[in-house]
Design a protein around this motif. Structure first.
Motif, PDB file in Angstrom:
ATOM      1  N   ALA A 135       0.828  -1.310  -0.010  1.00  0.00           N
ATOM      2  CA  ALA A 135      -0.020   0.085   0.041  1.00  0.00           C
ATOM      3  C   ALA A 135       0.920   1.256  -0.060  1.00  0.00           C
ATOM      4  O   ALA A 135       0.554   2.235  -0.625  1.00  0.00           O
ATOM      5  N   CYS A 136       1.876   1.216   1.020  1.00  0.00           N
ATOM      6  CA  CYS A 136       2.705   2.582   0.942  1.00  0.00           C
ATOM      7  C   CYS A 136       3.710   2.632  -0.109  1.00  0.00           C
ATOM      8  O   CYS A 136       4.008   3.681  -0.373  1.00  0.00           O
ATOM      9  N   CYS A 137       4.346   1.517  -0.673  1.00  0.00           N
ATOM     10  CA  CYS A 137       5.351   1.823  -1.765  1.00  0.00           C
ATOM     11  C   CYS A 137       4.585   1.138  -3.005  1.00  0.00           C
ATOM     12  O   CYS A 137       5.497   0.496  -3.888  1.00  0.00           O
ATOM     13  N   ALA A 138       3.528   1.122  -3.132  1.00  0.00           N
ATOM     14  CA  ALA A 138       2.787   0.548  -4.368  1.00  0.00           C
ATOM     15  C   ALA A 138       3.421   0.959  -5.950  1.00  0.00           C
ATOM     16  O   ALA A 138       3.705   0.157  -6.682  1.00  0.00           O
ATOM     17  N   HIS A 139       3.936   2.198  -6.025  1.00  0.00           N
ATOM     18  CA  HIS A 139       4.477   2.656  -7.116  1.00  0.00           C
ATOM     19  C   HIS A 139       5.672   2.364  -7.400  1.00  0.00           C
ATOM     20  O   HIS A 139       6.368   2.352  -8.529  1.00  0.00           O
ATOM     21  N   GLU A 140       6.531   1.957  -6.100  1.00  0.00           N
ATOM     22  CA  GLU A 140       7.844   1.880  -6.222  1.00  0.00           C
ATOM     23  C   GLU A 140       8.248   0.652  -5.501  1.00  0.00           C
ATOM     24  O   GLU A 140       9.350   0.623  -4.414  1.00  0.00           O
ATOM     25  N   THR A 141       7.664  -0.746  -5.614  1.00  0.00           N
ATOM     26  CA  THR A 141       7.951  -1.833  -4.717  1.00  0.00           C
ATOM     27  C   THR A 141       9.489  -2.226  -4.876  1.00  0.00           C
ATOM     28  O   THR A 141       9.621  -3.470  -4.117  1.00  0.00           O
ATOM     29  N   ALA A 142      10.023  -1.930  -5.852  1.00  0.00           N
ATOM     30  CA  ALA A 142      11.445  -2.405  -6.167  1.00  0.00           C
ATOM     31  C   ALA A 142      12.537  -1.561  -5.107  1.00  0.00           C
ATOM     32  O   ALA A 142      13.986  -2.067  -4.996  1.00  0.00           O
ATOM     33  N   ARG A 143      11.938  -0.707  -4.547  1.00  0.00           N
ATOM     34  CA  ARG A 143      12.926  -0.129  -3.652  1.00  0.00           C
ATOM     35  C   ARG A 143      13.290  -0.519  -2.628  1.00  0.00           C
ATOM     36  O   ARG A 143      12.441  -1.218  -1.856  1.00  0.00           O
ATOM     37  N   VAL A 144      14.281  -0.220  -1.764  1.00  0.00           N
ATOM     38  CA  VAL A 144      14.678  -0.855  -0.378  1.00  0.00           C
ATOM     39  C   VAL A 144      13.791   0.238   0.513  1.00  0.00           C
ATOM     40  O   VAL A 144      13.280   1.359   0.119  1.00  0.00           O
ATOM     41  N   ASP A 145      13.782  -0.090   2.011  1.00  0.00           N
ATOM     42  CA  ASP A 145      13.059   0.686   2.721  1.00  0.00           C
ATOM     43  C   ASP A 145      14.049   1.835   3.276  1.00  0.00           C
ATOM     44  O   ASP A 145      15.167   1.598   3.670  1.00  0.00           O
TER      45      ASP A 145
END
Length: 200
Positions: A135-145
């Motif tokens: 939900a929070c990183c839907a557009h960028e799920t390949a990114r690390v936290d």
């Protein structure tokens, strides 16, 4: 005028972007476009519904989040021009309880309504944790936290003011007291000759 700024840091997902301003076709052809690295919303409904653009600066999000860990170390402050990470937090993580902050956002976490469609805020099970990430990183799920206590990262706890941002988001009166004290100090700085105005 309220504490929504602080609430937004923790109830929305943020990812780096490059904003190009004042760029004519000639500027672009010679590589003279003015580029500004900043943070944009990247949570699920915001992306899917194409809502108006919302952004924060490095100087905003670095208060709450730390840069991602590389090789077991953090190399500095959070920076949209260097750190390819998604800034977000779980709805609950050990002592990091977002319930009061979520209540102030209408029980909305990364544009997902708590309690609807299986999105159970405060559930520490793996399924909910995965739902929150997507939900929070839907557009960028390949990114690390980006690092945050809100993800259970005690070794790399986030920004230097993470706890302050949390408490300001949680309690508007706490923020107002701190703000008015700081405002008084800043506006009276160097004004040692101020005195009460007499009767007109």
């Amino acid at each position: 005028f309220n504490n929504d700024y602080f609430i937004s840091m923790y109830v929305k997902g943020w990812c780096p972007e490059v904003n190009v301003n004042e760029c004519s076709s000639h500027d672009e052809s010679i590589g003279a476009c003015k580029k500004k690295h900043q943070w944009q919303r990247c949570d699920v409904e915001f992306v899917e519904l194409g809502q108006s653009h919302e952004m924060m600066l490095n100087s905003d999000l670095c208060l709450a989040y730390g840069d991602p860990v590389s090789g077991g170390v953090q190399d500095g402050q959070l920076n949209a021009g260097e750190d390819n990470c998604c800034a977000w937090v779980h709805t609950i993580e050990n002592d990091w309880d977002m319930s009061a902050i979520l209540a102030k956002s209408g029980n909305n976490h990364c544009n997902k309504q708590c309690g609807q469609d299986g999105y159970i805020c405060g559930d520490q099970g793996n399924h909910q944790r995965a739902r929150e990430f997507f939900a929070c990183c839907a557009h960028e799920t390949a990114r690390v936290d980006c690092q945050s206590l809100g993800l259970g990262s005690f070794a790399f706890p986030g920004g230097p003011a993470a706890h302050d941002v949390f408490h300001f988001a949680e309690d508007e009166l706490h923020w107002a007291r701190a703000f008015t004290g700081a405002w008084k100090r800043v506006t009276e700085q160097g004004q040692g000759t101020l005195r009460t105005v007499g009767q007109c």
